[in-house]
Design an enzyme around this catalytic site. Structure first.
Site, short mmCIF file in Angstrom:
data_model
loop_
_atom_site.label_atom_id
_atom_site.label_comp_id
_atom_site.label_asym_id
_atom_site.label_seq_id
_atom_site.Cartn_x
_atom_site.Cartn_y
_atom_site.Cartn_z
CB CYS A 1 -8.27 -17.19 -2.13
SG CYS A 1 -7.70 -17.92 -1.30
CG HIS B 1 -13.08 -19.81 -2.20
ND1 HIS B 1 -12.43 -19.59 -3.94
CD2 HIS B 1 -11.78 -19.48 -1.38
CE1 HIS B 1 -10.69 -19.49 -3.76
NE2 HIS B 1 -10.44 -20.23 -2.07
#
Length: 481
Positions: free
Chosen positions: A328, A428
């Protein structure tokens, strides 16, 4: 209408989240329709819900303990800190503002309406609601317009149990001092206490328990033992690392000042054959694999990293053949340029990235929130993978022609460097499935086997529930006996 009990703590990290999770499991096991609830949470660890929003990870865990899919009503207000005095405000799963602490204090009556809307919906659907407070009700400077602790309990008229962490020391002062900071009506709302993380001979604690009950006129419902290596996701601070002998792989993750979703690293941190380090600056421990986790302030965290000499250390790591993963915000840092034209994570503007992948990232106001399922790229063995996206950035560039994962909808994500040393992705939770973890550990240098995160979480919840059942009069605490 549902019955309810609110668990408040004498301090942050006293054990509120885990106590609620364990109680959710005990009630669900008894066939009770039970839901968790936290009016206001402050954490940069978030989960994506089935209804497409984001909530604190603790409420997602509690939902699983209750046998439910996470939903936004379980945590209607989430504050995600971006600076020491400011946070992104998430209402019913959607980011609506970025406010300073003073601005949010004025905004609280609006936030309370969102809290009460969610509360009303849960009241209609469930038999029991277990509510988690935030921080401590003894924070008298925050009493005005409080929606997180006693302010909420008084608004909806529910009882409270107070949990205190004896491992910190001064447990009796914690409890008595907290009661002294409450108003008479708030104090009368407290049914009793739970003491958490006890080690040692309980008979030596018993005189203190008797004194506490006589001093306060309220019962101690239980003394819960210290449960070491409890594989539950930490909501706020970085979970401690317990060293183990016989490590086959060294993993170092960067502890950004505004690290987010650090639970992505739990699979490595908890593995008995991994030597794991959080790097806060200073001495570099060395590693086979370095992970750049998510960040709530990408440009500021990258500036901190460079000020600590991290960029040079990372390049040396790669020169010696080490592997690197960016998740991310960490993925965004790997690129050539970071742009925040709207000032979503700080002052408007841009700056160079680490320049390790040919891509550029621009932050946009529309946050991406979705669950993901698919496979790792063929270069990584094509193992099944799943996770979730929760980010503002849009990345573009030649690096994306070699994606790291392919969603089941055929949409690619992330990038793998041409030399195969660097992997970046917006997903994630990539390490949480057993198959993906095995493939990525093999890529990093040692084929490791592990249970998936779901299995570890289920075993931990059962262990927690068993401890509460054995050491706490939980039915009396809930008013069931």
């Amino acid at each position: 209408m549902a019955q309810a009990l609110m668990i408040q703590g004498t301090t942050s990290d006293a054990g509120k989240s885990t106590l609620v999770a364990g109680l959710c499991r005990l009630l669900a096991r008894a066939g009770v329709r039970v839901a968790p609830f936290k009016p206001q949470n402050m954490a940069n660890n978030a989960a994506v819900t089935a209804d497409g929003g984001e909530i604190g990870r603790a409420q997602a865990l509690q939902a699983f303990a209750a046998g439910l899919e996470p939903r936004v009503d379980f945590n209607p207000v989430l504050l995600k800190p971006t600076t020491d005095i400011g946070a992104q405000v998430v209402i019913h799963g959607r980011a609506v503002h970025t406010l300073s602490a003073r601005e949010y204090h004025a905004y609280k009556p609006v936030a309370l309406q969102a809290v009460l809307e969610s509360w009303a919906r849960l009241q209609e659907e469930f038999e029991w609601i277990l509510v988690e407070g935030a921080g401590s009700p003894a924070e008298v400077n925050l009493r005005a317009r409080d929606i997180a602790n006693m302010g909420f309990a008084e608004a909806v008229d529910i009882p409270v149990a107070l949990v205190a962490d004896i491992d910190r020391g001064g447990v009796f002062a914690q409890i008595v001092g907290t009661l002294e900071c409450l108003s008479p009506s708030e104090r009368s709302r407290v049914r009793g206490f739970v003491i958490n993380r006890f080690r040692g001979d309980l008979s030596l604690l018993t005189p203190g328990l008797r004194w506490l009950e006589e001093r306060t006129g309220k019962p101690v419902f239980g003394v819960l033992p210290h449960l070491g290596n409890l594989a539950l996701e930490a909501e706020d601070g970085l979970a401690p690392v317990e060293r183990t002998a016989g490590a086959r792989l060294r993993v170092t993750a960067i502890a950004w000042p505004r690290v987010s979703n650090h639970t992505d690293l739990d699979a490595w941190r908890q593995h008995p054959e991994v030597e794991f380090h959080w790097w806060h600056g200073g001495h570099w421990p060395g590693a086979d694999l370095v992970v750049l986790p998510g960040s709530k302030a990408v440009q500021a965290d990258l500036a901190w990293f460079e000020s600590q000499g991290g960029a040079a250390l990372l390049r040396r790591h790669l020169r010696y053949g080490g592997k690197l993963v960016g998740l991310c915000g960490g993925f965004q840092m790997l690129g050539e340029w970071l742009d925040d034209p709207l000032g979503l994570e700080g002052a408007p503007g841009g700056r160079p990235g680490l320049g390790l992948l040919p891509l550029r990232t621009r932050l946009e106001s529309q946050k991406v929130l979705r669950r993901c399922r698919g496979r790792l790229a063929a270069e990584l063995g094509g193992a099944e993978a799943e996770g979730y996206e929760i980010h503002l950035g849009v990345s573009e560039g030649p690096a994306l022609a070699r994606p790291a994962v392919i969603g089941e909808d055929g949409v690619p994500d992330g990038a793998i460097s041409e030399d195969g040393q660097i992997l970046g992705t917006y997903w994630h939770g990539l390490f949480d499935s057993a198959a993906a973890f095995a493939a990525l550990s093999r890529w990093a240098g040692a084929a490791l086997v592990t249970e998936g995160a779901a299995q570890r979480r289920e075993a931990a919840i059962e262990r927690l529930a068993a401890a509460i059942e054995a050491h706490c009069d939980w039915r009396r605490m809930l008013g069931l006996s």
